[in-house]
Design a protein around this motif. Sequence first.
Motif, PDB file in Angstrom:
ATOM      1  N   ILE A  49       0.843  -1.194   0.000  1.00  0.00           N
ATOM      2  CA  ILE A  49       0.000   0.000   0.000  1.00  0.00           C
ATOM      3  C   ILE A  49       0.881   1.249   0.000  1.00  0.00           C
ATOM      4  O   ILE A  49       1.752   1.404   0.860  1.00  0.00           O
ATOM      5  N   ALA A  88      -3.569   9.989   0.368  1.00  0.00           N
ATOM      6  CA  ALA A  88      -4.539   8.917   0.093  1.00  0.00           C
ATOM      7  C   ALA A  88      -3.780   7.617  -0.188  1.00  0.00           C
ATOM      8  O   ALA A  88      -2.683   7.640  -0.743  1.00  0.00           O
ATOM      9  N   PRO A  89      -4.381   6.472   0.208  1.00  0.00           N
ATOM     10  CA  PRO A  89      -3.725   5.183  -0.050  1.00  0.00           C
ATOM     11  C   PRO A  89      -4.105   4.589  -1.402  1.00  0.00           C
ATOM     12  O   PRO A  89      -5.244   4.723  -1.861  1.00  0.00           O
ATOM     13  N   SER A 124      -3.420   0.798  -3.543  1.00  0.00           N
ATOM     14  CA  SER A 124      -2.791  -0.526  -3.499  1.00  0.00           C
ATOM     15  C   SER A 124      -2.602  -1.119  -4.897  1.00  0.00           C
ATOM     16  O   SER A 124      -2.017  -2.191  -5.020  1.00  0.00           O
ATOM     17  N   SER A 125      -3.114  -0.446  -5.922  1.00  0.00           N
ATOM     18  CA  SER A 125      -2.751  -0.890  -7.273  1.00  0.00           C
ATOM     19  C   SER A 125      -1.380  -0.268  -7.526  1.00  0.00           C
ATOM     20  O   SER A 125      -1.208   0.645  -8.337  1.00  0.00           O
ATOM     21  N   GLU A 154      -6.296  15.410   4.848  1.00  0.00           N
ATOM     22  CA  GLU A 154      -6.490  14.058   5.382  1.00  0.00           C
ATOM     23  C   GLU A 154      -5.493  13.760   6.500  1.00  0.00           C
ATOM     24  O   GLU A 154      -5.800  13.040   7.457  1.00  0.00           O
ATOM     25  N   ARG A 164      -2.861  -5.195   1.292  1.00  0.00           N
ATOM     26  CA  ARG A 164      -4.321  -5.232   1.133  1.00  0.00           C
ATOM     27  C   ARG A 164      -4.714  -6.535   0.437  1.00  0.00           C
ATOM     28  O   ARG A 164      -4.048  -6.977  -0.494  1.00  0.00           O
TER      29      ARG A 164
HETATM   30  C1  LIG Z   1      -6.014   0.193   1.233  1.00  0.00           C
HETATM   31  C2  LIG Z   1      -6.629   1.029   0.171  1.00  0.00           C
HETATM   32  C3  LIG Z   1      -6.158   0.946  -1.119  1.00  0.00           C
HETATM   33  C4  LIG Z   1      -6.718   1.741  -2.139  1.00  0.00           C
HETATM   34  N1  LIG Z   1      -6.234   1.613  -3.391  1.00  0.00           N
HETATM   35  C5  LIG Z   1      -6.736   2.372  -4.391  1.00  0.00           C
HETATM   36  C6  LIG Z   1      -6.225   2.263  -5.720  1.00  0.00           C
HETATM   37  O1  LIG Z   1      -5.315   1.484  -5.991  1.00  0.00           O
HETATM   38  N2  LIG Z   1      -6.759   3.069  -6.678  1.00  0.00           N
HETATM   39  C7  LIG Z   1      -7.752   3.961  -6.405  1.00  0.00           C
HETATM   40  O2  LIG Z   1      -8.188   4.687  -7.304  1.00  0.00           O
HETATM   41  N3  LIG Z   1      -8.254   4.088  -5.155  1.00  0.00           N
HETATM   42  C8  LIG Z   1      -7.770   3.331  -4.140  1.00  0.00           C
HETATM   43  N4  LIG Z   1      -8.253   3.463  -2.867  1.00  0.00           N
HETATM   44  C9  LIG Z   1      -9.263   4.482  -2.604  1.00  0.00           C
HETATM   45  C10 LIG Z   1      -8.634   5.880  -2.403  1.00  0.00           C
HETATM   46  O3  LIG Z   1      -7.706   5.878  -1.348  1.00  0.00           O
HETATM   47  C11 LIG Z   1      -9.752   6.899  -2.091  1.00  0.00           C
HETATM   48  O4  LIG Z   1     -10.595   7.019  -3.225  1.00  0.00           O
HETATM   49  C12 LIG Z   1      -9.244   8.254  -1.678  1.00  0.00           C
HETATM   50  O5  LIG Z   1     -10.326   9.005  -1.145  1.00  0.00           O
HETATM   51  C13 LIG Z   1      -8.654   9.084  -2.828  1.00  0.00           C
HETATM   52  O6  LIG Z   1      -8.258  10.315  -2.271  1.00  0.00           O
HETATM   53  P1  LIG Z   1      -7.856  11.612  -3.109  1.00  0.00           P
HETATM   54  O7  LIG Z   1      -9.074  12.059  -3.886  1.00  0.00           O
HETATM   55  O8  LIG Z   1      -7.476  12.556  -2.018  1.00  0.00           O
HETATM   56  O9  LIG Z   1      -6.721  11.245  -4.009  1.00  0.00           O
HETATM   57  C14 LIG Z   1      -7.762   2.639  -1.842  1.00  0.00           C
HETATM   58  C15 LIG Z   1      -8.253   2.716  -0.529  1.00  0.00           C
HETATM   59  C16 LIG Z   1      -7.701   1.913   0.463  1.00  0.00           C
HETATM   60  C17 LIG Z   1      -8.247   1.993   1.866  1.00  0.00           C
END
Ligand SMILES: Cc1cc2nc3c(=O)[nH]c(=O)nc-3n(C[C@H](O)[C@H](O)[C@H](O)COP(=O)(O)O)c2cc1C
Length: 213
Positions: free
Chosen positions: A26, A41-42, A44-45, A110, A183
């Motif tokens: 992550i 923001a996290p 995991s892809s 955040e 994850r």
């Molecule tokens: C563990 C975890 C992994 C995540 N991985 C992804 C991801 O790979 N791609 C994605 O678009 N959102 C992913 N998310 C969701 C984003 O973190 C979430 O949409 C976040 O609000 C984006 O924030 P931002 O708009 O501030 O960039 C993940 C959430 C979690 C909890």
Amino acid sequence: MTFDMETATARETYQLLIGLVAPRPIALVTSMNEDGRLNAAPFSSYNYLCTDPPIIGMGVTNRPGGAPFVPKDTARNIRRTGEFVVNVVTEDLARQMNICATDFPSEVDELEMAGLTTAPSQVVKVPRIAQAHAALECREFTTMEIGRSRIILGRVVAIYIEDKFVDPAGPYVRAEELHAIGRMNGLGSYVKTRDAFLTMPRIPYEEWKKGKR
Ligand SMILES: Cc1cc2nc3c(=O)[nH]c(=O)nc-3n(C[C@H](O)[C@H](O)[C@H](O)COP(=O)(O)O)c2cc1C
């Protein structure tokens, strides 16, 4: 059962892929907009893709339900300012990482919501998370827009790691002690790596030929 991905819904595709391509590291990404507003923001892809040059990649889906091309803050910031930091998520940061995934409005910090603070990075303007034990400072290498997503490639320009997690002999990362988490699926499942290591050195061909395994 077999799922035909030509006819699978977006939700089915997401649930199946994130459950099977697992565990995943992550990246808790810090980025800044053009006014210097910080975002975390996290994702995991995420993985490293090559080391020469050092490139990491991550997939950021556009905001759900929005117009087709409303990017998440992270993707928009990286496009506009060209820099970001991947903070490594360890067991002690799990709860805070999850708070950073909450769909806060853009103006909300955040990190503040999660009770995290920042420390200056070495090369890029975007700070790292002070509580993270390791961080990769990145510059955007390229961003590909594919369907509803952006695939962002970042060139790693500096790596911060707390001294106690580095074995200078390699240098190797003392991964057994770092306690990174991964994850597993869309049901909120993660894996811990504490006391979970399997050590299996690669087999040199000469040894294989001698029948030693
Ligand atoms: C563990 C975890 C992994 C995540 N991985 C992804 C991801 O790979 N791609 C994605 O678009 N959102 C992913 N998310 C969701 C984003 O973190 C979430 O949409 C976040 O609000 C984006 O924030 P931002 O708009 O501030 O960039 C993940 C959430 C979690 C909890």
